[in-house]
Design a protein around this motif. Structure first.
Motif, short mmCIF file in Angstrom:
data_model
loop_
_atom_site.label_atom_id
_atom_site.label_comp_id
_atom_site.label_asym_id
_atom_site.label_seq_id
_atom_site.Cartn_x
_atom_site.Cartn_y
_atom_site.Cartn_z
N LEU A 183 0.85 -1.20 0.00
CA LEU A 183 0.00 0.00 0.00
C LEU A 183 0.88 1.25 0.00
O LEU A 183 1.97 1.24 0.58
CB LEU A 183 -0.87 0.02 1.25
CG LEU A 183 -2.11 -0.88 1.27
CD1 LEU A 183 -2.70 -0.89 2.68
CD2 LEU A 183 -3.16 -0.36 0.28
N PRO A 184 0.40 2.30 -0.63
CA PRO A 184 1.15 3.56 -0.56
C PRO A 184 1.29 4.01 0.90
O PRO A 184 0.44 3.72 1.74
CB PRO A 184 0.28 4.55 -1.34
CG PRO A 184 -0.57 3.70 -2.21
CD PRO A 184 -0.79 2.42 -1.48
N THR A 185 2.38 4.74 1.15
CA THR A 185 2.68 5.18 2.52
C THR A 185 1.52 5.95 3.14
O THR A 185 1.16 5.74 4.30
CB THR A 185 3.93 6.07 2.51
OG1 THR A 185 4.95 5.41 1.78
CG2 THR A 185 4.42 6.34 3.91
N ALA A 186 0.92 6.85 2.35
CA ALA A 186 -0.16 7.68 2.89
C ALA A 186 -1.33 6.82 3.34
O ALA A 186 -1.95 7.08 4.37
CB ALA A 186 -0.62 8.68 1.83
N ARG A 224 -9.26 10.47 3.20
CA ARG A 224 -8.04 9.66 3.08
C ARG A 224 -8.25 8.25 3.62
O ARG A 224 -7.76 7.26 3.05
CB ARG A 224 -6.88 10.35 3.81
CG ARG A 224 -6.27 11.44 2.95
CD ARG A 224 -5.23 12.22 3.69
NE ARG A 224 -4.03 11.46 3.95
CZ ARG A 224 -2.91 11.99 4.41
NH1 ARG A 224 -2.86 13.29 4.66
NH2 ARG A 224 -1.86 11.25 4.62
N VAL A 225 -8.97 8.17 4.73
CA VAL A 225 -9.24 6.85 5.30
C VAL A 225 -10.09 6.04 4.32
O VAL A 225 -9.84 4.85 4.07
CB VAL A 225 -9.94 6.98 6.67
CG1 VAL A 225 -10.49 5.63 7.13
CG2 VAL A 225 -8.97 7.54 7.71
N ARG A 248 -8.17 1.12 -1.42
CA ARG A 248 -6.92 0.56 -1.96
C ARG A 248 -6.58 -0.75 -1.25
O ARG A 248 -6.06 -1.69 -1.85
CB ARG A 248 -5.78 1.56 -1.82
CG ARG A 248 -5.97 2.73 -2.77
CD ARG A 248 -4.66 3.44 -3.05
NE ARG A 248 -4.94 4.64 -3.84
CZ ARG A 248 -5.01 5.87 -3.34
NH1 ARG A 248 -4.79 6.08 -2.05
NH2 ARG A 248 -5.30 6.88 -4.12
N LEU A 249 -6.87 -0.78 0.03
CA LEU A 249 -6.65 -2.02 0.79
C LEU A 249 -7.51 -3.13 0.19
O LEU A 249 -7.08 -4.26 0.00
CB LEU A 249 -7.00 -1.80 2.27
CG LEU A 249 -7.02 -3.03 3.16
CD1 LEU A 249 -5.60 -3.60 3.30
CD2 LEU A 249 -7.57 -2.70 4.55
N LEU A 292 -6.13 -6.53 -1.50
CA LEU A 292 -6.54 -7.85 -1.01
C LEU A 292 -7.25 -8.63 -2.12
O LEU A 292 -7.05 -9.84 -2.26
CB LEU A 292 -7.46 -7.69 0.22
CG LEU A 292 -6.76 -7.18 1.48
CD1 LEU A 292 -7.78 -6.91 2.59
CD2 LEU A 292 -5.71 -8.16 1.98
N ASP A 293 -8.04 -7.90 -2.89
CA ASP A 293 -8.77 -8.54 -3.98
C ASP A 293 -7.79 -9.16 -4.97
O ASP A 293 -7.95 -10.30 -5.41
CB ASP A 293 -9.66 -7.50 -4.67
CG ASP A 293 -10.51 -8.13 -5.76
OD1 ASP A 293 -11.16 -9.16 -5.46
OD2 ASP A 293 -10.52 -7.59 -6.90
#
Lengths: 176, 469
Positions: free
Chosen positions: A120-123, A155-156, A162-163, A167-168
């Protein structure tokens, strides 16, 4: 059970054991967050230890004792970013390399989720650690990330998406 | 599990719902939507699963973290190192030194106030006593004291008229030329001084000379003295302490000038006397005279001058003097001549020298070639200019030479200003007072510094102690 405020109050009066309790209370969440931020478990532990020591030294700067968790996370985050900028990451978070690590054998045993999530990206990792691992509300997340609560919410949300995508993809590629 | 995408418009709300970070109103909205939307419901369930995975992934390895002892032992050694001699002793040193500074300063202030306080009181009392005495002396100024002063004035007058020079002069003149008296300031005695030709007398019977403000009235004697006829002994004087009349003025009153000047002693600034002098000046100007002010930078005196240009009748001078008399508080009035013979002679010599030089230059220029002549011409013009300047100065001197002065001094009858710190420090103790002021300033500085620093230093000190224990 003592509240964070009570513990901080005791620590400020010079009670080092009370600080031990605070360490107990937050160490796992912080180690998890640090692990998430730097992608290295040992480094995470060191960073959290440093965070606790630094926090103790600057405890007088803590304004709201009830938000000591968010404050600790802020220190940790700062340290983690310094750590990351000081050395190149030991693991590559390039998409293609992710595939190499997840050999489609027994996914339950072989897949290291932390390495996967390091993709995942850092942000996003930042936002998810604050939200999920530190269990902070949007106000606290915003403060830790240095943004507004509204932006923290966005952002959350994106980090979650993205998470989900990561995972997908892992589910499809390595049969997680 | 297939990746489920929530309704685009509900993504953020759904995420916030999942995080339990929604207002009750929005929460209800999302809940209502979830009931009717399959995708969003499944997306929410996926979020739950993803969150658990995420948390498990990191929390599981972190569960074995036990940093308590390592952190505490690091902090203990940190505290111990904080107690290491260098840092700890530094703050200890600062804290104790500030305390000591405060105590010493307080003791100093107390000591200084205890030693200085009574002295200031004494100064105050002395000044008050002086003031009372002065008031007591000034009170019967129309009685014995005035009579005494008049007697003194009479004695001076007699003395002046009894000199050879005086007897040698025409009846209506008193000349004075004699030994240098030197300046005497004996209280109650006649004192005077001479500038070589004229004598000046003062009758300092009230207080010290510092305490009055002298006004000088200068009356021209109205006779032009031919430049070459200046002789010693032309000065004259008279001390006057009573109504002025044509009879007792020892000068012809067809005068060409009348001046009033006063001197202020800046050390005491006797305002009432100064005011009287100003009023005297106004009287002269009210009678058609002129006034002017100028400054002597060197001794910081500020004389004001008033006078009449041209010949004025005796009655007018009388009127002026009578009005000055009416101002009250007249210490004395004197009429005195001013002789400027030496300056006059010096000026004459300068004129002669420059004239001769100019003549020589004239002769040279008439003989010389044009180029040389230009330079000589210039020099000659310079010389002529200097001759003219000298002549003008001579005219001024001649006019001034004809002046006769009448001086009037007013004494202070109003109560003096109350004692102020400035006046108290004006005395001989001013050094001590300034020292006191300096000490108080330093003390205030120390106190402020201590007040500001003490809480911080104290807190830090206390916390170190706590941690050490």
């Amino acid at each position: 059970m003592l509240t964070d405020e009570q513990i901080v109050c005791r620590v400020r009066r010079g009670d080092l054991d009370a600080y031990g309790e605070l360490v107990e209370r937050y160490q796992r969440r912080l180690v998890a967050s640090a692990h998430n931020l730097v992608g290295n478990e040992d480094a995470a532990r060191d960073l959290v230890q440093e965070t606790f020591i630094e926090a103790y030294r600057h405890l007088e700067q803590l304004r709201d004792a009830a938000k000591v968790g968010a404050w600790l996370y802020g220190i940790l985050r700062h340290r983690a970013h310094s750590w990351l900028s000081a050395r190149r990451p030991t693991v590559s978070w390039e998409d293609e390399s992710v595939e190499e690590w997840f050999v489609a054998a027994d996914p339950a045993e072989r897949v290291d989720m932390t390495v996967l999530l390091a993709g995942l990206p850092t942000a996003d990792r930042d936002a998810l650690a604050a939200r999920y691992l530190m269990d902070m509300d949007y106000d606290a997340v915003a403060k830790a990330l240095g943004t507004t609560p509204q932006n923290a919410r966005v952002r959350v949300c994106r980090a979650k998406e993205r998470l989900r995508n990561l995972l997908d993809r892992a589910e499809k590629e390595v049969g997680l | 599990m297939r990746n489920v995408t929530p309704c685009p418009n509900w993504r953020e709300l759904l995420s916030a719902y999942h995080d339990n970070n929604l207002s009750p109103k929005d929460r209800k909205r999302v809940a209502a939507h979830l009931q009717s939307c399959d995708d969003c419901r499944r997306a929410l369930a996926q979020m739950d699963g993803d969150r658990d995975r995420f948390i498990d992934a990191y929390m599981a390895p972190a569960a074995k973290a036990d940093l308590r002892e390592s952190v505490l032992s690091a902090l203990r050694s940190d505290t111990a190192s904080a107690e290491a001699p260098k840092k700890f002793i530094f703050w200890d040193w600062v804290f104790h030194n500030i305390s000591a500074a405060v105590i010493v300063t307080l003791i100093l202030i107390l000591a200084v106030f205890m030693s200085q306080g009574p002295q200031i009181d004494e100064t105050k009392k002395a000044l008050q006593a002086e003031q009372q005495t002065a008031t007591a002396e000034e009170a019967p100024d129309t009685g014995d004291r005035l009579a005494s002063e008049r007697n003194t004035a009479q004695r001076i007058l007699s003395y002046a008229q009894d000199t050879d020079e005086a007897r040698a002069l025409p009846d209506n003149w008193v000349a004075a030329q004699g030994n240098a008296f030197g300046r005497q300031q004996n209280k109650g005695l006649i004192s005077g001084y001479t500038d070589g030709h004229a004598k000046y007398f003062q009758v300092p019977t009230l207080g010290t000379e510092d305490a009055y403000d002298a006004t000088t009235v200068i009356i021209s004697k109205g006779q032009k003295i031919p430049p070459n006829a200046a002789t010693p002994g032309d000065g004259f004087y008279r001390v006057y302490n009573g109504p002025v009349s044509a009879n007792n003025l020892l000068v012809p009153l067809d005068a060409t000038g009348l001046q009033i000047a006063y001197d202020i002693d800046y050390r005491l600034q006797v305002k009432n006397a100064l005011q009287k002098s100003r009023q005297a000046q106004k009287i002269i100007s009210g009678l058609g005279g002129f006034t002017m002010n100028y400054q002597y930078v060197q001794d910081e005196h500020e004389p004001a001058v008033a006078g009449f240009n041209g010949k004025i009748p005796a009655e007018q001078v009388e009127a002026a003097l009578a009005q000055i008399e009416k101002l009250g508080n007249v210490r004395w009035l004197t009429i005195a001549g001013e002789d400027l013979t030496e300056q006059f002679q010096a000026n004459q010599q300068e004129i002669a020298r420059q004239s001769e030089h100019a003549k020589k230059l004239d002769a040279i220029s008439s003989r010389s070639a044009s180029k040389v002549a230009l330079g000589v011409e210039s020099q000659r013009n310079d010389a002529k200019g200097q001759v003219n300047a000298a002549k003008q100065a001579l005219t001024g001197l001649t006019t001034r030479h004809e002046l006769v002065t009448i001086s009037a001094a007013f004494y202070e009858s109003q109560p003096r200003e109350p004692l102020t710190l400035a006046r108290a420090t004006a005395g001989t103790r001013h050094v001590l007072n300034y020292a006191l002021l300096l000490l108080v300033t330093i003390a205030v500085f120390f106190l402020l510094a201590a007040l500001v620093a003490a809480p911080f230093v104290g807190l830090r000190y206390w916390r170190r102690r706590q941690m050490a224990s």
